[in-house]
Design a protein around this motif. Structure first.
Motif, PDB file in Angstrom:
ATOM      1  N   ALA A  89       0.831  -1.208   0.000  1.00  0.00           N
ATOM      2  CA  ALA A  89       0.000   0.000   0.000  1.00  0.00           C
ATOM      3  C   ALA A  89       0.865   1.256   0.000  1.00  0.00           C
ATOM      4  O   ALA A  89       0.519   2.264  -0.631  1.00  0.00           O
ATOM      5  CB  ALA A  89      -0.918  -0.001   1.215  1.00  0.00           C
ATOM      6  N   THR A  90       2.000   1.196   0.682  1.00  0.00           N
ATOM      7  CA  THR A  90       2.896   2.352   0.726  1.00  0.00           C
ATOM      8  C   THR A  90       3.459   2.660  -0.654  1.00  0.00           C
ATOM      9  O   THR A  90       3.580   3.825  -1.046  1.00  0.00           O
ATOM     10  CB  THR A  90       4.044   2.095   1.721  1.00  0.00           C
ATOM     11  N   LEU A  91       3.825   1.626  -1.407  1.00  0.00           N
ATOM     12  CA  LEU A  91       4.333   1.843  -2.764  1.00  0.00           C
ATOM     13  C   LEU A  91       3.268   2.473  -3.661  1.00  0.00           C
ATOM     14  O   LEU A  91       3.561   3.379  -4.446  1.00  0.00           O
ATOM     15  CB  LEU A  91       4.803   0.512  -3.359  1.00  0.00           C
ATOM     16  N   THR A  92       2.043   1.985  -3.549  1.00  0.00           N
ATOM     17  CA  THR A  92       0.951   2.549  -4.343  1.00  0.00           C
ATOM     18  C   THR A  92       0.753   4.017  -4.015  1.00  0.00           C
ATOM     19  O   THR A  92       0.648   4.870  -4.906  1.00  0.00           O
ATOM     20  CB  THR A  92      -0.347   1.774  -4.091  1.00  0.00           C
ATOM     21  N   LEU A  93       0.698   4.308  -2.720  1.00  0.00           N
ATOM     22  CA  LEU A  93       0.510   5.690  -2.294  1.00  0.00           C
ATOM     23  C   LEU A  93       1.706   6.553  -2.666  1.00  0.00           C
ATOM     24  O   LEU A  93       1.555   7.729  -3.001  1.00  0.00           O
ATOM     25  CB  LEU A  93       0.278   5.733  -0.782  1.00  0.00           C
ATOM     26  N   SER A  94       2.897   5.971  -2.639  1.00  0.00           N
ATOM     27  CA  SER A  94       4.093   6.730  -3.001  1.00  0.00           C
ATOM     28  C   SER A  94       4.055   7.147  -4.463  1.00  0.00           C
ATOM     29  O   SER A  94       4.486   8.251  -4.822  1.00  0.00           O
ATOM     30  CB  SER A  94       5.346   5.902  -2.726  1.00  0.00           C
ATOM     31  N   GLY A  95       3.544   6.269  -5.330  1.00  0.00           N
ATOM     32  CA  GLY A  95       3.401   6.638  -6.728  1.00  0.00           C
ATOM     33  C   GLY A  95       2.428   7.792  -6.910  1.00  0.00           C
ATOM     34  O   GLY A  95       2.687   8.728  -7.679  1.00  0.00           O
ATOM     35  N   LEU A  96       1.303   7.739  -6.189  1.00  0.00           N
ATOM     36  CA  LEU A  96       0.353   8.846  -6.241  1.00  0.00           C
ATOM     37  C   LEU A  96       0.976  10.122  -5.685  1.00  0.00           C
ATOM     38  O   LEU A  96       0.733  11.219  -6.188  1.00  0.00           O
ATOM     39  CB  LEU A  96      -0.911   8.486  -5.452  1.00  0.00           C
ATOM     40  N   LEU A  97       1.791   9.963  -4.631  1.00  0.00           N
ATOM     41  CA  LEU A  97       2.460  11.111  -4.041  1.00  0.00           C
ATOM     42  C   LEU A  97       3.389  11.780  -5.041  1.00  0.00           C
ATOM     43  O   LEU A  97       3.369  13.009  -5.207  1.00  0.00           O
ATOM     44  CB  LEU A  97       3.258  10.677  -2.810  1.00  0.00           C
ATOM     45  N   LEU A  98       4.213  10.981  -5.719  1.00  0.00           N
ATOM     46  CA  LEU A  98       5.153  11.558  -6.673  1.00  0.00           C
ATOM     47  C   LEU A  98       4.415  12.253  -7.808  1.00  0.00           C
ATOM     48  O   LEU A  98       4.837  13.317  -8.278  1.00  0.00           O
ATOM     49  CB  LEU A  98       6.084  10.473  -7.215  1.00  0.00           C
ATOM     50  N   SER A  99       3.298  11.675  -8.248  1.00  0.00           N
ATOM     51  CA  SER A  99       2.499  12.325  -9.282  1.00  0.00           C
ATOM     52  C   SER A  99       1.965  13.671  -8.803  1.00  0.00           C
ATOM     53  O   SER A  99       2.003  14.671  -9.529  1.00  0.00           O
ATOM     54  CB  SER A  99       1.328  11.421  -9.688  1.00  0.00           C
ATOM     55  N   SER A 100       1.472  13.712  -7.559  1.00  0.00           N
ATOM     56  CA  SER A 100       0.947  14.962  -7.024  1.00  0.00           C
ATOM     57  C   SER A 100       2.046  15.981  -6.781  1.00  0.00           C
ATOM     58  O   SER A 100       1.834  17.187  -6.912  1.00  0.00           O
ATOM     59  CB  SER A 100       0.181  14.697  -5.721  1.00  0.00           C
ATOM     60  N   LEU A 101       3.248  15.501  -6.436  1.00  0.00           N
ATOM     61  CA  LEU A 101       4.360  16.422  -6.208  1.00  0.00           C
ATOM     62  C   LEU A 101       4.746  17.133  -7.499  1.00  0.00           C
ATOM     63  O   LEU A 101       5.088  18.320  -7.496  1.00  0.00           O
ATOM     64  CB  LEU A 101       5.573  15.673  -5.647  1.00  0.00           C
ATOM     65  N   VAL A 102       4.723  16.402  -8.603  1.00  0.00           N
ATOM     66  CA  VAL A 102       5.037  17.015  -9.897  1.00  0.00           C
ATOM     67  C   VAL A 102       4.058  18.153 -10.183  1.00  0.00           C
ATOM     68  O   VAL A 102       4.447  19.234 -10.659  1.00  0.00           O
ATOM     69  CB  VAL A 102       5.001  15.960 -11.014  1.00  0.00           C
ATOM     70  N   ALA A 103       2.768  17.931  -9.871  1.00  0.00           N
ATOM     71  CA  ALA A 103       1.769  18.981 -10.087  1.00  0.00           C
ATOM     72  C   ALA A 103       1.901  20.096  -9.059  1.00  0.00           C
ATOM     73  O   ALA A 103       1.709  21.281  -9.379  1.00  0.00           O
ATOM     74  CB  ALA A 103       0.369  18.379 -10.033  1.00  0.00           C
ATOM     75  N   ALA A 104       2.234  19.743  -7.802  1.00  0.00           N
ATOM     76  CA  ALA A 104       2.344  20.750  -6.737  1.00  0.00           C
ATOM     77  C   ALA A 104       3.481  21.724  -6.978  1.00  0.00           C
ATOM     78  O   ALA A 104       3.463  22.842  -6.458  1.00  0.00           O
ATOM     79  CB  ALA A 104       2.522  20.059  -5.383  1.00  0.00           C
ATOM     80  N   THR A 105       4.472  21.321  -7.746  1.00  0.00           N
ATOM     81  CA  THR A 105       5.593  22.215  -8.004  1.00  0.00           C
ATOM     82  C   THR A 105       5.163  23.480  -8.744  1.00  0.00           C
ATOM     83  O   THR A 105       5.852  24.506  -8.656  1.00  0.00           O
ATOM     84  CB  THR A 105       6.682  21.503  -8.839  1.00  0.00           C
ATOM     85  N   VAL A 106       4.035  23.431  -9.455  1.00  0.00           N
ATOM     86  CA  VAL A 106       3.591  24.609 -10.212  1.00  0.00           C
ATOM     87  C   VAL A 106       3.390  25.788  -9.269  1.00  0.00           C
ATOM     88  O   VAL A 106       3.899  26.893  -9.500  1.00  0.00           O
ATOM     89  CB  VAL A 106       2.297  24.305 -10.993  1.00  0.00           C
ATOM     90  N   LEU A 107       2.638  25.583  -8.170  1.00  0.00           N
ATOM     91  CA  LEU A 107       2.370  26.660  -7.224  1.00  0.00           C
ATOM     92  C   LEU A 107       3.593  26.989  -6.381  1.00  0.00           C
ATOM     93  O   LEU A 107       3.932  28.152  -6.171  1.00  0.00           O
ATOM     94  CB  LEU A 107       1.195  26.283  -6.323  1.00  0.00           C
ATOM     95  N   VAL A 108       4.266  25.960  -5.880  1.00  0.00           N
ATOM     96  CA  VAL A 108       5.402  26.179  -4.993  1.00  0.00           C
ATOM     97  C   VAL A 108       6.535  26.884  -5.732  1.00  0.00           C
ATOM     98  O   VAL A 108       7.193  27.784  -5.179  1.00  0.00           O
ATOM     99  CB  VAL A 108       5.883  24.843  -4.390  1.00  0.00           C
ATOM    100  N   GLU A 109       6.779  26.507  -6.973  1.00  0.00           N
ATOM    101  CA  GLU A 109       7.834  27.163  -7.747  1.00  0.00           C
ATOM    102  C   GLU A 109       7.532  28.639  -7.957  1.00  0.00           C
ATOM    103  O   GLU A 109       8.447  29.469  -7.957  1.00  0.00           O
ATOM    104  CB  GLU A 109       8.001  26.467  -9.099  1.00  0.00           C
ATOM    105  N   ASN A 110       6.259  28.978  -8.121  1.00  0.00           N
ATOM    106  CA  ASN A 110       5.913  30.386  -8.293  1.00  0.00           C
ATOM    107  C   ASN A 110       6.134  31.181  -7.015  1.00  0.00           C
ATOM    108  O   ASN A 110       6.565  32.331  -7.060  1.00  0.00           O
ATOM    109  CB  ASN A 110       4.453  30.516  -8.754  1.00  0.00           C
ATOM    110  N   ILE A 111       5.851  30.571  -5.868  1.00  0.00           N
ATOM    111  CA  ILE A 111       6.050  31.270  -4.596  1.00  0.00           C
ATOM    112  C   ILE A 111       7.526  31.542  -4.347  1.00  0.00           C
ATOM    113  O   ILE A 111       7.907  32.624  -3.879  1.00  0.00           O
ATOM    114  CB  ILE A 111       5.435  30.452  -3.446  1.00  0.00           C
ATOM    115  N   PHE A 112       8.377  30.569  -4.673  1.00  0.00           N
ATOM    116  CA  PHE A 112       9.810  30.706  -4.410  1.00  0.00           C
ATOM    117  C   PHE A 112      10.594  31.176  -5.639  1.00  0.00           C
ATOM    118  O   PHE A 112      11.829  31.153  -5.610  1.00  0.00           O
ATOM    119  CB  PHE A 112      10.376  29.371  -3.927  1.00  0.00           C
ATOM    120  N   ALA A 113       9.897  31.592  -6.707  1.00  0.00           N
ATOM    121  CA  ALA A 113      10.561  32.011  -7.941  1.00  0.00           C
ATOM    122  C   ALA A 113      11.582  30.976  -8.386  1.00  0.00           C
ATOM    123  O   ALA A 113      12.700  31.304  -8.795  1.00  0.00           O
ATOM    124  CB  ALA A 113      11.229  33.380  -7.752  1.00  0.00           C
ATOM    125  N   TRP A 114      11.177  29.717  -8.305  1.00  0.00           N
ATOM    126  CA  TRP A 114      12.072  28.614  -8.673  1.00  0.00           C
ATOM    127  C   TRP A 114      12.156  28.534 -10.197  1.00  0.00           C
ATOM    128  O   TRP A 114      11.135  28.591 -10.890  1.00  0.00           O
ATOM    129  CB  TRP A 114      11.520  27.309  -8.098  1.00  0.00           C
TER     130      TRP A 114
END
Length: 333
Positions: free
Chosen positions: A255-280
């Motif tokens: 279950a952890t591996l499954t959730l980890s895959g979903l996590l990595l997918s969401s992290l890729v999308a989350a970078t859009v907002l976070v990168e804008n805040i930190f001018a990444w």
């Protein structure tokens, strides 16, 4: 002699069946990947045409000469029919041509190749840090609170994890910027300039994700610790760390591996907002500025990159799960 031959024949049939299942699994997953990519490409193409506004006039200015606007539209193929544009777009993609930015006039592939490594570095480091925090924390809390022990510790951990996992990444980012970059001035507020510039954006995306995954790890670990084979291992007086790490943890990781895959997918999308805040200097700020300026070739390409990364991550997770638990993963595929 007959018994030996029968055993060999049975083993051969099982190996052949397993090989066939792996082939079917690979074919199904490849077919799903191809279909998903086609749907993603079609969505990216259609999304641009559903957004109101003229990208050429937005790029050239609203007071641009109509003849110049018409020439630019013809150059980009926007004066053709929608179906013709779609087939032209597919042909360009098959040849690796992502188009040219309407704003910078640079090849889209060049812009993406310059900025994608920064986005992948941020998401990858966040993913590793999240697992390094979440898995030991979840395992440790399961061991501490098994058999209903330490109710106060369990309540405090569960409450804190729920609160952290409910806070959006961009809100955590704003709080972290105010505390550590503005008020105490301990860390850089923007840009990528060495190791210290990773700390705040990685922390903003790690805290909530680590809290959520650690809860899943704890629940799975508690379930495994209550099973018969763990009690048998304990009855054999094996060392606790061997019971937990060698016997219990691998069985709790599916279950952890499954959730980890979903996590990595969401992290890729989350970078859009976070990168804008930190001018990444990643794809996030590029995507936002391209949407605002109606730079449709750039937006379309970035959508394909993000979507392709998510599909690739899901494929890797499916393969890893099939390796860890081939009987269930392959047959459910």
């Amino acid at each position: 002699m007959a018994t030996v031959e029968t055993t060999i024949a049975g083993a051969s049939r099982r190996q052949s069946l397993l090989a066939n299942e792996w082939v079917r699994f690979a074919v199904r997953r490849l077919g799903i990947l191809v279909l998903s990519m086609w749907l993603l490409v079609t969505f990216a193409f259609g999304m641009i045409h559903l957004i109101p506004g003229d990208p050429v006039r937005a790029a050239l200015g609203f007071n641009a000469d109509p003849a110049l606007v018409a020439a630019r539209r013809a150059e980009l193929g926007l004066d053709q029919g929608l179906l013709t544009q779609y087939w032209t777009y597919l042909g360009q993609l098959l040849h690796g041509d992502l188009g040219t930015s309407l704003q910078s006039r640079l090849p889209v592939s060049q812009v993406i190749s310059d900025r994608l490594p920064n986005t992948l570095a941020l998401a990858g480091i966040t993913f590793v840090v999240t697992l390094l925090i979440a898995v030991p924390l979840g395992v440790g809390m399961a061991i501490l609170t098994q058999h209903g022990r330490r109710r106060g510790t369990e309540l405090g951990y569960t409450s804190g994890a729920m609160v952290l996992s409910a806070i959006p990444e961009f809100l955590l980012a704003v709080v972290l910027v105010y505390l550590f970059a503005v008020k105490f001035q301990l860390l850089p507020i923007a840009g990528r300039a060495g190791f210290s510039s990773f700390i705040l954006p990685v922390a903003a995306m790690t805290l909530g994700s680590a809290a959520a995954i650690s809860r899943i790890v704890r629940v799975e670990m508690l379930s495994v610790l209550g099973q018969d084979f763990v009690r048998t291992a304990a009855a054999k007086r094996l060392r606790p760390h061997r019971i937990y790490l060698r016997h219990a943890l691998p069985n709790a990781m599916t279950a952890t591996l499954t959730l980890s895959g979903l996590l990595l997918s969401s992290l890729v999308a989350a970078t859009v907002l976070v990168e804008n805040i930190f001018a990444w200097p990643g794809l996030g700020p590029t995507m936002v500025s391209s949407i605002l300026s109606k730079d449709f070739p750039m937006v379309r390409a970035i959508v394909l990159v993000y979507g392709g990364l998510v599909l690739l991550i899901n494929l890797v997770v499916d393969i890893v799960l099939a390796i860890v638990d081939p009987r269930s993963a392959i047959r459910k595929a």
